[in-house]
Write a protein that holds these residues in place. Sequence first.
Motif, mmCIF file in Angstrom:
data_model
loop_
_atom_site.group_PDB
_atom_site.id
_atom_site.type_symbol
_atom_site.label_atom_id
_atom_site.label_comp_id
_atom_site.label_asym_id
_atom_site.label_seq_id
_atom_site.Cartn_x
_atom_site.Cartn_y
_atom_site.Cartn_z
ATOM 1 N N ASP A 148 0.831 -1.197 0.000
ATOM 2 C CA ASP A 148 0.000 0.000 0.000
ATOM 3 C C ASP A 148 0.867 1.249 0.000
ATOM 4 O O ASP A 148 1.914 1.294 0.663
ATOM 5 N N ILE A 149 0.434 2.276 -0.709
ATOM 6 C CA ILE A 149 1.202 3.516 -0.799
ATOM 7 C C ILE A 149 1.169 4.272 0.530
ATOM 8 O O ILE A 149 0.098 4.501 1.099
ATOM 9 N N THR A 150 2.353 4.649 1.026
ATOM 10 C CA THR A 150 2.443 5.452 2.236
ATOM 11 C C THR A 150 2.245 6.933 1.878
ATOM 12 O O THR A 150 2.248 7.311 0.700
ATOM 13 N N ARG A 151 2.097 7.750 2.895
ATOM 14 C CA ARG A 151 1.922 9.192 2.671
ATOM 15 C C ARG A 151 3.145 9.771 1.941
ATOM 16 O O ARG A 151 3.018 10.588 1.026
ATOM 17 N N THR A 152 4.342 9.353 2.354
ATOM 18 C CA THR A 152 5.580 9.842 1.719
ATOM 19 C C THR A 152 5.645 9.419 0.257
ATOM 20 O O THR A 152 6.031 10.207 -0.616
ATOM 21 N N GLU A 153 5.259 8.173 -0.003
ATOM 22 C CA GLU A 153 5.265 7.682 -1.386
ATOM 23 C C GLU A 153 4.264 8.442 -2.242
ATOM 24 O O GLU A 153 4.551 8.779 -3.406
ATOM 25 N N TYR A 154 3.104 8.712 -1.690
ATOM 26 C CA TYR A 154 2.070 9.416 -2.447
ATOM 27 C C TYR A 154 2.533 10.818 -2.817
ATOM 28 O O TYR A 154 2.327 11.293 -3.930
ATOM 29 N N GLN A 155 3.205 11.485 -1.868
ATOM 30 C CA GLN A 155 3.719 12.824 -2.147
ATOM 31 C C GLN A 155 4.796 12.778 -3.228
ATOM 32 O O GLN A 155 4.835 13.629 -4.125
ATOM 33 N N ALA A 156 5.680 11.762 -3.139
ATOM 34 C CA ALA A 156 6.726 11.615 -4.154
ATOM 35 C C ALA A 156 6.115 11.331 -5.524
ATOM 36 O O ALA A 156 6.587 11.841 -6.549
ATOM 37 N N LEU A 157 5.055 10.533 -5.541
ATOM 38 C CA LEU A 157 4.376 10.218 -6.799
ATOM 39 C C LEU A 157 3.762 11.468 -7.414
ATOM 40 O O LEU A 157 3.855 11.686 -8.639
ATOM 41 N N LEU A 158 3.147 12.306 -6.593
ATOM 42 C CA LEU A 158 2.556 13.548 -7.092
ATOM 43 C C LEU A 158 3.626 14.457 -7.688
ATOM 44 O O LEU A 158 3.429 15.086 -8.728
ATOM 45 N N GLU A 159 4.783 14.529 -7.034
ATOM 46 C CA GLU A 159 5.871 15.366 -7.542
ATOM 47 C C GLU A 159 6.371 14.856 -8.890
ATOM 48 O O GLU A 159 6.669 15.642 -9.798
#
Length: 448
Positions: A148-159
Motif C-alpha cells: 500500500d502507498i504510504t503518505r511519503t510515497e504518495y507525495q513523491a508520486l505527485l511530484e
Amino acid sequence: MRNLQETHLNRARASLRQALSWYGYLRKSGQLSSNPELVGLVKPELEALNTTLNKLDSNVIRIAVFGLVSRGKSAVLNALLGDKILQTGPLNGVTQWPRSVRWQPGGKVLVELIDTPGLDEIEGESRADMAREVVHQADLILFVVSGDITRTEYQALLELRQAQKPLILVFNKIDLYPDTDQEAIYQNLQQLGAGHPQAKPLLPDEIVMVAAEPAAMEVRVEWPDGRVSYEWETPPPQVDELKETILNILNREGRSLLALNALIQARDAEAAIAQKTIDLREQEAEEIIWQFTKYKALAVMLNPIAFLDILGGAVADLALIRALARLYGLPMTSYEAGKILKTILFSSGGLLLGELGSSFLLGLGKSTAVITSGDNPSNITAFAGSAIAQAGIAGYGAYSVGKAAQVYLEKGCTWGQLGASSVIQEILSQVDQNTILYRLRQELGIKY
C-alpha cells in the motif's frame, strides 16, 4: 501507428532546429554577443537544446526507476536485464548515485535504464535532488512500491507526475502477499496511483505486479531411500508482465514518447531563456513602455480627427510590441505583432476595447469642438477637456499593452508555428485513448 510516431519525431526535430537556428541568428547578428552577461546566463539552456536534439537523433529511450528505499528498484532492473548488474542488499541506500545500463529487449529497441537513490534517504537530500533531476531526462518512469502507498510515497508520486512524464506503477514483492491481499492492494493502487482524485483509475498498462527478487522458500525433498530433507530454493523473478508491458508501450508509442520529452525539455529551456532575458532587461523595457505611453498620449491629445486617433493609437501599440520584441531578441514581424495586439485586446476582459470606444467618442467630441470653435470660443475649452481625457485613456492603454506584451513575449516564446508548446499540444491531440500518453493528456487538462 509507426507513421504517426515518425511524424511526431520529425515535428519535434523541426521545432528544436527552429529554436537553435533562431538563437544562432542572434549570435551572428550580434544581439547576443553585444551582451556578454546574457550570453553567460543562457548558455546552459542553449546547450540543453543542443543535447536534446542529439538525443532525438540517437533514438535511445530512457526509462528511469524511482521509489523509496528498500522497495527493490535495483532488483527490478536486474530482473529485466536478466543479470545481477546493479548492486542490491538488505541495507537502505545501497544505490548511492544514479546509474545507467543499456538494455535491448527483443533485439530491436535500444533502452537506457536509469537506477536512482531512494527518494527518502536519511541524510541524502542531495542524492534525492539528483534523482529528481533524472526525471527530466527520462522518457518513461517506473515508480516502484512494495505494498500500500504510504503518505511519503504518495507525495513523491505527485511530484513525479508534475514533471509531465508517462509513468508505470510497479507493485514489487508480491510474493510476500497472499492472493487476496495482492488484489486488495492492486485495487487501491489503481486509484491512488492516478495521482488525482478526479483522474480515472490506472489502465492495465499503467500498473504491473512483479516479484523481482523473490524470497527463498523452504522445499521438502524426498529421497529414493526414504529420507526426507529440507532445502532453501530461490524462485525465479516474476517480471515477464512488466517486460511485455514496456515492450508494448515502446512499440506502440516509443518514438512519440521521445518526441514529447524532447519538446518538454525544449519548452522549459526556451521559457528559461525568455525569463532570464526579461529579468536582465527589465529596466530598459520599462523605459520603452513609458516612452511609448507618453508619445501615444501626446499624439492622441493633439490630433483633432477622431478616426486618426484610433489608427494612430493602434500603430503606436504595434510599434511598442515590436520594440519590446527587438529588446528581448525575439523574431517579430508586423503581422505577428498585430496578432499579439489582437490577443491582448480580447484577453483583457474588454478593458482595452473600452479604451478604443472611449477614444472614438471623445475623438468625435474633440473634432466637433474644433469645427465649431470659430462660432463659439468656449468650444476650445471643450476640446481641451476631451483631449486631456482622451490622452489619459490612450496613455493607460499603451502602458497596459506594453505590460501585457511583456508577459506574452515571455510565456508565448514556445507557441506559434513549430513552437515547442504548439507541437506538444498537436501530439497530445492525436494520441489514442488506449495509450499511456493519454494519461498525460488528461493530467495536462486537469492542470491547465
